[in-house]
Design a protein around this motif. Structure first.
Motif, PDB file in Angstrom:
ATOM      1  N   GLU A   1       0.834  -1.201   0.000  1.00  0.00           N
ATOM      2  CA  GLU A   1       0.000   0.000   0.000  1.00  0.00           C
ATOM      3  C   GLU A   1       0.870   1.252   0.000  1.00  0.00           C
ATOM      4  N   GLY A   2       0.386   2.270  -0.695  1.00  0.00           N
ATOM      5  CA  GLY A   2       1.085   3.553  -0.678  1.00  0.00           C
ATOM      6  C   GLY A   2       2.422   3.532  -1.393  1.00  0.00           C
ATOM      7  N   VAL A   3       2.599   2.595  -2.334  1.00  0.00           N
ATOM      8  CA  VAL A   3       3.836   2.509  -3.108  1.00  0.00           C
ATOM      9  C   VAL A   3       3.475   2.509  -4.592  1.00  0.00           C
ATOM     10  N   PRO A   4       4.440   2.810  -5.478  1.00  0.00           N
ATOM     11  CA  PRO A   4       4.134   2.828  -6.919  1.00  0.00           C
ATOM     12  C   PRO A   4       3.973   1.418  -7.465  1.00  0.00           C
ATOM     13  N   LEU A   5       2.825   0.808  -7.160  1.00  0.00           N
ATOM     14  CA  LEU A   5       2.562  -0.579  -7.492  1.00  0.00           C
ATOM     15  C   LEU A   5       1.159  -0.662  -8.072  1.00  0.00           C
ATOM     16  N   ARG A   6       0.964  -1.455  -9.140  1.00  0.00           N
ATOM     17  CA  ARG A   6      -0.345  -1.494  -9.775  1.00  0.00           C
ATOM     18  C   ARG A   6      -1.192  -2.689  -9.339  1.00  0.00           C
ATOM     19  N   PHE A   7      -0.547  -3.848  -9.077  1.00  0.00           N
ATOM     20  CA  PHE A   7      -1.348  -5.044  -8.778  1.00  0.00           C
ATOM     21  C   PHE A   7      -0.734  -5.851  -7.638  1.00  0.00           C
ATOM     22  N   ALA A   8      -1.586  -6.224  -6.680  1.00  0.00           N
ATOM     23  CA  ALA A   8      -1.179  -7.125  -5.599  1.00  0.00           C
ATOM     24  C   ALA A   8      -2.427  -7.743  -5.004  1.00  0.00           C
ATOM     25  N   LEU A   9      -2.287  -8.931  -4.435  1.00  0.00           N
ATOM     26  CA  LEU A   9      -3.374  -9.498  -3.651  1.00  0.00           C
ATOM     27  C   LEU A   9      -3.485  -8.755  -2.327  1.00  0.00           C
ATOM     28  N   ARG A  10      -4.679  -8.765  -1.771  1.00  0.00           N
ATOM     29  CA  ARG A  10      -4.903  -8.269  -0.408  1.00  0.00           C
ATOM     30  C   ARG A  10      -4.919  -9.512   0.490  1.00  0.00           C
ATOM     31  N   ARG A  11      -3.797  -9.758   1.130  1.00  0.00           N
ATOM     32  CA  ARG A  11      -3.603 -11.022   1.849  1.00  0.00           C
ATOM     33  C   ARG A  11      -3.972 -10.863   3.321  1.00  0.00           C
ATOM     34  N   ASP A  12      -5.146 -11.341   3.683  1.00  0.00           N
ATOM     35  CA  ASP A  12      -5.545 -11.316   5.084  1.00  0.00           C
ATOM     36  C   ASP A  12      -5.107 -12.626   5.747  1.00  0.00           C
ATOM     37  N   PRO A  13      -5.250 -12.748   7.079  1.00  0.00           N
ATOM     38  CA  PRO A  13      -4.794 -13.974   7.745  1.00  0.00           C
ATOM     39  C   PRO A  13      -5.422 -15.250   7.193  1.00  0.00           C
ATOM     40  N   ALA A  14      -6.696 -15.213   6.800  1.00  0.00           N
ATOM     41  CA  ALA A  14      -7.350 -16.415   6.279  1.00  0.00           C
ATOM     42  C   ALA A  14      -6.728 -16.865   4.965  1.00  0.00           C
ATOM     43  N   LEU A  15      -6.397 -15.930   4.076  1.00  0.00           N
ATOM     44  CA  LEU A  15      -5.776 -16.294   2.803  1.00  0.00           C
ATOM     45  C   LEU A  15      -4.363 -16.835   3.026  1.00  0.00           C
TER      46      LEU A  15
ATOM     47  N   GLU B   1      -3.327 -18.339   5.731  1.00  0.00           N
ATOM     48  CA  GLU B   1      -3.499 -19.673   6.313  1.00  0.00           C
ATOM     49  C   GLU B   1      -3.847 -20.699   5.236  1.00  0.00           C
ATOM     50  N   TYR B   2      -4.687 -20.309   4.271  1.00  0.00           N
ATOM     51  CA  TYR B   2      -5.024 -21.217   3.166  1.00  0.00           C
ATOM     52  C   TYR B   2      -3.766 -21.604   2.392  1.00  0.00           C
ATOM     53  N   ALA B   3      -2.936 -20.619   2.045  1.00  0.00           N
ATOM     54  CA  ALA B   3      -1.724 -20.910   1.278  1.00  0.00           C
ATOM     55  C   ALA B   3      -0.797 -21.850   2.050  1.00  0.00           C
TER      56      ALA B   3
END
Length: 332
Positions: A183-197, A199-201
């Motif tokens: 967040e807040g960086v010159p970046l166009r695409f990323a997943l929003r990785r919460d604890p549940a995601l 944990e799934y990985a």
């Protein structure tokens, strides 16, 4: 390409249809598991806290009640050009052998994208193991990502730092590290990785290692999750897949802007067996992820698993590796 001969409808792949699909896809995607454990691995992923709400397998069924194609559909939270949204992730796209060449792969992809549009998805994504041409014809665009070797400085031994196995209580800290990096960086695409995601990985890899344990090179595969603490919470971490062929760094993070604690974790792990040569360590290393001072990235090549995106709504697809932050852990 022959035309589709029968009307088809999209259904959840369950019961006898699912068993037939698992029989047909076992030779391709079993990862060395037995047929029974391949089924267990797939079912267990869908029973995780994240998977039960975000992952389903679908099938195209024709007028005869016979499935002709199948695919997994993931609803992955992401951020594109600063806007929170959802990616329709498509995996394990498969056409029944005797039905190939009739356009069913494209049909199931298009139907799943239409369905996902109604569930809020603004972009569709997949990883291609068969090159780019088929998916380009369906409107997908290749998104560059890097694959690198990681060399760890071992000249001065291991640092005096406590490294422990990661636990479920660490997942919020891991999610926070990811958010801070993306967040807040010159970046166009990323997943929003919460604890549940996250944990799934982790669960997906641990299940694969556990169900595949036994003789043979794949049976020696392990998933390792380590953290370095500051106070009572994780301040840096790594997730590794360890096999006879070396280590894969699946994901990593560090609250330190320079990443020095991440580099120190890898030094500590290598110091467990100081007399052995360093293993080959491979990773998808996002370009906006700082390289710790103890590490050197070499042999940079385009990632061999080709990541492709297709707009569902009016969005632009990233076309530079600098614009994407994506770990190998989130391969689907």
């Amino acid at each position: 390409m022959a035309a589709i001969q029968f009307r088809v409808r999209l259904v959840a792949a369950e019961g006898p249809i699912l068993e037939e699909i698992l029989d047909a896809t076992y030779a391709i995607w079993s990862e060395g598991l037995t047929r029974d454990n391949y089924a267990r691995w797939n079912a267990a992923q869908m029973r995780t806290a994240w998977g039960k709400d975000h992952l389903r397998r679908f099938a195209l069924v024709d007028d005869r009640g016979r499935w002709v194609a199948s695919a997994k559909r993931y609803l992955l939270p992401m951020r594109l050009d600063g806007v929170d949204g959802v990616m329709c992730g498509l995996g394990a796209v498969f056409t029944r052998r005797e039905e190939r060449g009739r356009g069913y792969a494209g049909e199931i992809i298009n139907q799943l994208i239409d369905r996902s549009r109604g569930e809020g998805a603004t972009v569709a994504g997949l990883f291609s193991e068969i090159g780019e041409e088929l998916y380009r014809r369906l409107g997908f665009v290749t998104v560059p990502m890097d694959e690198v070797d990681i060399e760890v400085d071992r000249k001065h031994g291991a640092p005096a730092m406590l490294v422990r196995s990661g636990e479920e209580r660490d997942l919020p800290a891991l999610a926070s590290m990811h958010t801070k990096r993306t967040e807040g960086v010159p970046l166009r695409f990323a997943l929003r990785r919460d604890p549940a995601l996250i944990e799934y990985a982790l669960s997906k890899k641990r299940l694969l290692a556990g169900l595949g344990f036994g003789p043979g090179p794949r049976g020696a595969r392990q998933t390792e999750f380590f953290v370095a603490e500051e106070g009572a919470s994780a301040a840096a971490y790594v997730v590794l897949t360890v096999s006879a062929g070396g280590w894969t760094l699946e994901e990593a993070g560090d609250r330190d802007p320079a990443g020095a604690r991440l580099g120190a974790i890898l030094q500590v792990l290598l110091a467990r067996e100081p007399s052995r040569p360093a293993p080959l360590i491979r990773a998808w290393w996002p370009r906006l992820m700082p390289v710790p001072p103890q590490l050197r990235l070499t042999n940079r090549i385009p990632a061999r698993d080709i990541f492709m995106l297709r707009p569902i709504e009016n969005v632009r697809i990233p076309d530079r590796a600098d614009d994407v932050f994506y770990w190998r852990s989130d391969y689907f």
